[in-house]
Scaffold this motif. Structure first.
Motif, PDB file in Angstrom:
ATOM      1  N   ALA A 193       0.628  -1.284  -0.091  1.00  0.00           N
ATOM      2  CA  ALA A 193       0.086  -0.113  -0.042  1.00  0.00           C
ATOM      3  C   ALA A 193       0.964   1.216  -0.109  1.00  0.00           C
ATOM      4  CB  ALA A 193      -0.866  -0.078   1.190  1.00  0.00           C
ATOM      5  N   ALA A 194       2.103   1.169   0.039  1.00  0.00           N
ATOM      6  CA  ALA A 194       2.888   2.198   0.128  1.00  0.00           C
ATOM      7  C   ALA A 194       2.959   3.145  -1.032  1.00  0.00           C
ATOM      8  CB  ALA A 194       4.443   1.890   0.705  1.00  0.00           C
ATOM      9  N   THR A 195       2.959   4.406  -1.047  1.00  0.00           N
ATOM     10  CA  THR A 195       2.987   5.226  -2.230  1.00  0.00           C
ATOM     11  C   THR A 195       4.475   5.523  -2.340  1.00  0.00           C
ATOM     12  OG1 THR A 195       2.780   7.286  -0.790  1.00  0.00           O
ATOM     13  CG2 THR A 195       0.934   6.268  -1.638  1.00  0.00           C
ATOM     14  N   PHE A 196       4.791   5.738  -3.538  1.00  0.00           N
ATOM     15  CA  PHE A 196       5.947   6.377  -3.774  1.00  0.00           C
ATOM     16  C   PHE A 196       5.865   7.293  -5.070  1.00  0.00           C
ATOM     17  CE2 PHE A 196       6.600   4.435  -8.320  1.00  0.00           C
ATOM     18  CZ  PHE A 196       5.509   3.698  -8.437  1.00  0.00           C
ATOM     19  N   ASP A 197       6.943   8.327  -5.422  1.00  0.00           N
ATOM     20  CA  ASP A 197       6.863   9.317  -6.304  1.00  0.00           C
ATOM     21  C   ASP A 197       7.159   8.751  -7.541  1.00  0.00           C
ATOM     22  OD1 ASP A 197       7.190  11.504  -7.595  1.00  0.00           O
ATOM     23  OD2 ASP A 197       9.083  12.384  -6.439  1.00  0.00           O
ATOM     24  N   ARG A 198       6.111   8.959  -8.533  1.00  0.00           N
ATOM     25  CA  ARG A 198       6.235   8.400  -9.634  1.00  0.00           C
ATOM     26  C   ARG A 198       7.038   9.569 -10.706  1.00  0.00           C
ATOM     27  NH1 ARG A 198       2.592   4.998 -12.215  1.00  0.00           N
ATOM     28  NH2 ARG A 198       1.439   3.796 -10.777  1.00  0.00           N
ATOM     29  N   ALA A 224      10.247   9.945  -9.536  1.00  0.00           N
ATOM     30  CA  ALA A 224      11.379   9.815  -9.007  1.00  0.00           C
ATOM     31  C   ALA A 224      12.500   9.059 -10.068  1.00  0.00           C
ATOM     32  CB  ALA A 224      11.215   8.824  -7.750  1.00  0.00           C
ATOM     33  N   ARG A 225      13.711   9.597  -9.700  1.00  0.00           N
ATOM     34  CA  ARG A 225      14.567   9.132 -10.783  1.00  0.00           C
ATOM     35  C   ARG A 225      15.083   7.560 -10.284  1.00  0.00           C
ATOM     36  NH1 ARG A 225      17.368  15.015 -12.064  1.00  0.00           N
ATOM     37  NH2 ARG A 225      15.652  15.620 -13.228  1.00  0.00           N
ATOM     38  N   VAL A 226      16.271   7.436 -10.897  1.00  0.00           N
ATOM     39  CA  VAL A 226      16.662   5.963 -10.693  1.00  0.00           C
ATOM     40  C   VAL A 226      16.611   5.568  -9.208  1.00  0.00           C
ATOM     41  CG1 VAL A 226      19.173   6.648 -11.208  1.00  0.00           C
ATOM     42  CG2 VAL A 226      18.300   4.453 -11.466  1.00  0.00           C
ATOM     43  N   VAL A 227      17.645   6.358  -8.513  1.00  0.00           N
ATOM     44  CA  VAL A 227      17.723   5.834  -7.235  1.00  0.00           C
ATOM     45  C   VAL A 227      16.861   5.869  -6.097  1.00  0.00           C
ATOM     46  CG1 VAL A 227      19.111   6.451  -5.123  1.00  0.00           C
ATOM     47  CG2 VAL A 227      20.282   6.531  -7.374  1.00  0.00           C
ATOM     48  N   PRO A 228      16.025   6.774  -6.133  1.00  0.00           N
ATOM     49  CA  PRO A 228      14.473   6.806  -5.375  1.00  0.00           C
ATOM     50  C   PRO A 228      13.729   5.599  -5.792  1.00  0.00           C
ATOM     51  CG  PRO A 228      14.946   9.012  -5.902  1.00  0.00           C
ATOM     52  CD  PRO A 228      16.036   8.184  -6.635  1.00  0.00           C
ATOM     53  N   LEU A 229      13.660   5.417  -7.197  1.00  0.00           N
ATOM     54  CA  LEU A 229      12.935   4.356  -7.505  1.00  0.00           C
ATOM     55  C   LEU A 229      13.496   2.891  -7.098  1.00  0.00           C
ATOM     56  CD1 LEU A 229      10.475   4.283  -9.274  1.00  0.00           C
ATOM     57  CD2 LEU A 229      11.605   3.367 -11.208  1.00  0.00           C
ATOM     58  N   ALA A 230      14.812   2.697  -7.242  1.00  0.00           N
ATOM     59  CA  ALA A 230      15.545   1.445  -6.652  1.00  0.00           C
ATOM     60  C   ALA A 230      15.161   1.258  -5.260  1.00  0.00           C
ATOM     61  CB  ALA A 230      17.068   1.540  -6.972  1.00  0.00           C
ATOM     62  N   GLU A 231      15.250   2.358  -4.598  1.00  0.00           N
ATOM     63  CA  GLU A 231      14.894   2.312  -2.955  1.00  0.00           C
ATOM     64  C   GLU A 231      13.463   1.751  -2.838  1.00  0.00           C
ATOM     65  OE1 GLU A 231      16.167   6.088  -1.756  1.00  0.00           O
ATOM     66  OE2 GLU A 231      18.142   5.571  -1.614  1.00  0.00           O
ATOM     67  N   ALA A 232      12.606   2.252  -3.652  1.00  0.00           N
ATOM     68  CA  ALA A 232      11.289   1.960  -3.568  1.00  0.00           C
ATOM     69  C   ALA A 232      11.050   0.582  -4.005  1.00  0.00           C
ATOM     70  CB  ALA A 232      10.282   3.032  -4.398  1.00  0.00           C
ATOM     71  N   ALA A 233      11.889   0.013  -4.802  1.00  0.00           N
ATOM     72  CA  ALA A 233      11.742  -1.353  -5.408  1.00  0.00           C
ATOM     73  C   ALA A 233      12.271  -2.350  -4.272  1.00  0.00           C
ATOM     74  CB  ALA A 233      12.496  -1.582  -6.740  1.00  0.00           C
ATOM     75  N   ARG A 234      13.343  -1.697  -3.696  1.00  0.00           N
ATOM     76  CA  ARG A 234      14.013  -2.279  -2.584  1.00  0.00           C
ATOM     77  C   ARG A 234      12.941  -2.633  -1.329  1.00  0.00           C
ATOM     78  NH1 ARG A 234      16.229  -1.425   2.380  1.00  0.00           N
ATOM     79  NH2 ARG A 234      17.955  -2.775   2.959  1.00  0.00           N
ATOM     80  N   GLU A 235      12.327  -1.747  -0.989  1.00  0.00           N
ATOM     81  CA  GLU A 235      11.194  -2.027  -0.029  1.00  0.00           C
ATOM     82  C   GLU A 235       9.979  -3.138  -0.507  1.00  0.00           C
ATOM     83  OE1 GLU A 235      11.962  -1.110   2.871  1.00  0.00           O
ATOM     84  OE2 GLU A 235      13.682  -0.096   1.815  1.00  0.00           O
ATOM     85  N   THR A 236       9.601  -2.915  -1.787  1.00  0.00           N
ATOM     86  CA  THR A 236       8.728  -3.656  -2.136  1.00  0.00           C
ATOM     87  C   THR A 236       9.498  -5.379  -2.208  1.00  0.00           C
ATOM     88  OG1 THR A 236       7.944  -2.255  -3.973  1.00  0.00           O
ATOM     89  CG2 THR A 236       7.002  -4.251  -4.286  1.00  0.00           C
ATOM     90  N   ALA A 237      10.428  -5.511  -2.498  1.00  0.00           N
ATOM     91  CA  ALA A 237      11.293  -6.769  -2.294  1.00  0.00           C
ATOM     92  C   ALA A 237      11.049  -7.070  -0.981  1.00  0.00           C
ATOM     93  CB  ALA A 237      12.744  -6.722  -2.924  1.00  0.00           C
TER      94      ALA A 237
END
Lengths: 211, 428
Positions: B195-200, B202-215
């Motif tokens: 359910a967490a939101t993320f900044d659409r 976002a560039r590569v690093v914030p997106l990678a960090e969001a993917a990290r949390e999803t994992a």
């Protein structure tokens, strides 16, 4: 390059004020609403602004007769504005126009000059002011992955910000720089409306002049 | 203190609930007692702390599957990343950092003393490997915000599907509580990440960090499913204990309210105990203990977590009373003037944890034991860093030593609190 004025949100701190949206380059400035228990402080999350940037550390703007200007300067009159001289870089003409078009009867121009690491950029989160005091808050984010840059190298950066208030003078000009994307303080966030993007809600960022 | 290894319990939780402070004590004092840095380092590293593990044994195949997924993700990215791959050197370094942390975590999993520790390291490796893989895929145009949103949506759907099959079954209510509390926390993590939101934008690093949390959420769900499957497979006569656990939670909540009525109203250390040295070890110990006694049960992940938390709070209350009684009798009881005494405080905490672990109701004492060990581990790290200096003023580490004191008090109180919960379950 033109100044980004997609949406101008003027907020009175501590109060819930509707955002003023949809302003263009020729917006009428100075429309800040003063509401709430602390009417002397105002915040704008998306003021009119312009940014110049180039490699190296040479200054991008100087004062009359080539004198250095303070890294943070608030310009409150046209005479002072006319004395600003911009380095011959791409985007300088637009910067001059931005300065020239400032209506000092109702606006104040903030000039902030600093080095910035080449792999990063600064995103204006908000500007706040009260009589005699101004403050800029920036977030520092990485530039696009395909921007060629090296760790440790720096660029010269110049940020021009127009606030819709004619200040008589500015005795305090502070700057806050946070790591990462903008995080708005609660009073700004609540006034701007939950769910809004922190800045450039139309998806824009500070414009970057040519390198 | 000797350098031998002894079996103790590794906290899975940090010490925030107990301490709420991340800075070393630094109050100026007029009289300074200096401790030898090397001796102090020895005091906090002399005994190895092994892990408590999970209430259900984690299968080797499951651990292997997480490792394999992490390694697959790592192998999907060129090593090293070059300036041609990623021209922005800072982005390149950030992505490289994910890889380094993932590899360190994989190595740590190899060396972990127990399956629970190993699983934690593998989870971290999986998260960091997913981050660099997502970041790299983003630069190749193969991954973006929509893909991440899809991953999160799928995680949410899978979590919902799991919840449909999950019930509070067990052979006995004590083990059922421990196991389902472990499942609850992972299920809650998975749904939270979904359910967490993320900044659409976002560039590569914030997106990678969001993917990290999803994992991380994906791994949590997989572990919840694994724990549930293994536990159910071990049951001979499954009974649904949800109502029993809920009733026991209510009973302990009532008990906590009753116990709190008998506590002193004061919370300020100087009001609770006379003649305490300001911001000394005893001062901090009673301040932290008083805060722990007030710990709210909060929004638990489910009834089993609520009951487990209640055990922790009951232990905190008893620990507060114990520390208070000791200090009122002898305000300087916990003070130290040598590295050896620091080691003694630490050893006392580990001994108490060890004994609690050997008690009859260990499964229900996990929450306070994890908290106690979290405190020990935090203090070890903080004092270890301070001990890099040739000599260390005692005043620099009073807060950290107080964590040993509080950990010992909580661990000593844990068996009784667990027994109280067991009795409540039996009544249910």
């Amino acid at each position: 390059m033109v100044p980004l004025t997609r949406r101008q949100t003027l907020l009175a701190a501590g109060a819930s004020v509707a955002a003023l949206a949809g302003c263009g380059a020729d917006d009428t400035s100075g429309s800040a609403t003063t509401v709430g228990s602390n009417p002397s402080e105002h915040v704008a999350t998306d003021p009119e602004r312009y940014t110049l940037r180039r490699s190296g550390d040479r200054e991008l703007v100087t004062g009359a007769e080539g004198k250095r200007v303070d890294r943070r300067t608030a310009v409150t009159d046209a005479e002072r504005a006319a004395s600003l001289a911009f380095a011959d870089v791409d985007g300088a003409d637009d910067a001059r126009a931005f300065v020239r078009e400032t209506e000092f009867a109702s606006e104040t121009l903030l000039v902030y000059q600093s080095s910035v690491r080449t792999c990063y950029e600064r995103e204006l989160c908000y500007v706040s002011w009260s009589e005699g005091e101004v403050s800029l808050r920036y977030g520092r984010t990485l530039r696009s992955w395909d921007t060629h840059c090296e760790v440790g190298a720096s660029d010269a950066g110049l940020w021009l910000v127009r606030i819709p208030d004619a200040l008589d003078g500015v005795s305090s000009f502070s700057l806050e720089l946070s790591s990462g994307a903008c995080r708005l303080p609660p009073h700004v966030r609540s006034a701007a409306g939950e769910g809004s993007a922190p800045n450039g809600t139309d998806g824009t960022n500070d414009s970057e002049g040519a390198r | 203190m000797t350098g031998h290894t002894r079996r103790a319990v590794l906290g899975l939780l940090g010490c925030a609930a107990l301490a709420g402070c991340s800075a070393l004590s630094s109050d100026p004092v007029s009289e300074r007692t200096e401790l030898d840095g090397a001796a102090l380092r020895g005091a906090v590293t002399g005994e190895r702390i092994d892990g408590v593990g999970n209430p259900v044994e984690i299968g080797a195949d499951y651990r292997h599957s997480i490792r394999g997924r992490a390694e697959d993700d790592l192998e999907s990215v060129p090593d090293p990343l070059t300036a041609e791959d990623i021209p922005n050197a800072e982005v390149r370094d950030e992505l490289g950092g994910f890889r380094e942390r993932a590899r360190n975590a994989l190595d740590a999993a190899e060396e972990a003393a127990g399956a629970g520790d190993a699983l934690n390291h593998l989870r971290d490796a999986r998260k960091d490997a997913a981050a660099i893989a997502a970041g790299w895929a983003f630069t190749r145009g193969a991954f973006g915000p929509d893909d991440l949103a899809d991953r999160r949506a799928a995680l949410g759907e899978d979590a919902a599907a799991f919840a449909e099959t999950w019930s509070y079954e067990g052979d006995d209510p004590v083990c059922a509580t421990a196991v389902h509390a472990a499942i609850e926390s992972r299920y809650r993590q998975a749904t939270g990440e979904a359910a967490a939101t993320f900044d659409r934008e976002a560039r590569v690093v914030p997106l990678a960090e969001a993917a990290r949390e999803t994992a991380g959420g994906r791994t949590a769900l997989a572990t919840a499913r694994h724990l549930n499957e293994r536990y159910r497979a071990s049951l001979s006569d499954p009974t649904d204990y949800r109502a029993t656990i809920e009733a026991a939670g209510d009973a302990l909540a009532a008990r906590i309210r009753e116990r709190r009525r008998s506590l002193p109203e004061a919370r300020d250390p100087d009001e609770l105990v006379s003649d305490l040295e300001p911001r000394g070890i005893g001062w901090y110990a009673i301040e932290n203990a008083a805060r722990g006694a007030e710990e709210r049960l909060g929004d638990a992940s489910g009834p089993a977590t609520r009951l487990s938390n209640a055990v922790g709070t009951l232990a905190n209350i008893a620990a507060f009373e114990s520390v208070l009684e000791t200090l009122r009798s002898e305000p300087a009881a916990f003070d130290v003037t040598s590295a050896e005494q620091v080691a003694e405080r630490r050893s006392a905490a580990l001994t108490a944890i060890e004994r609690a672990r050997e008690s009859e109701r260990t499964a229900l004492a996990r929450r306070p034991l994890e908290a106690a060990l979290g405190s020990v581990r935090y203090a070890d790290r903080a004092i270890g860093r301070a001990a890099d200096a040739e000599s260390v003023a005692v005043e620099r580490i009073t807060l950290e030593v107080s964590y040993y004191v509080q950990a010992a008090a909580i661990a000593r109180a844990a068996p009784d609190a667990a027994a109280r919960a067991a009795a409540a379950l039996a009544d249910g």
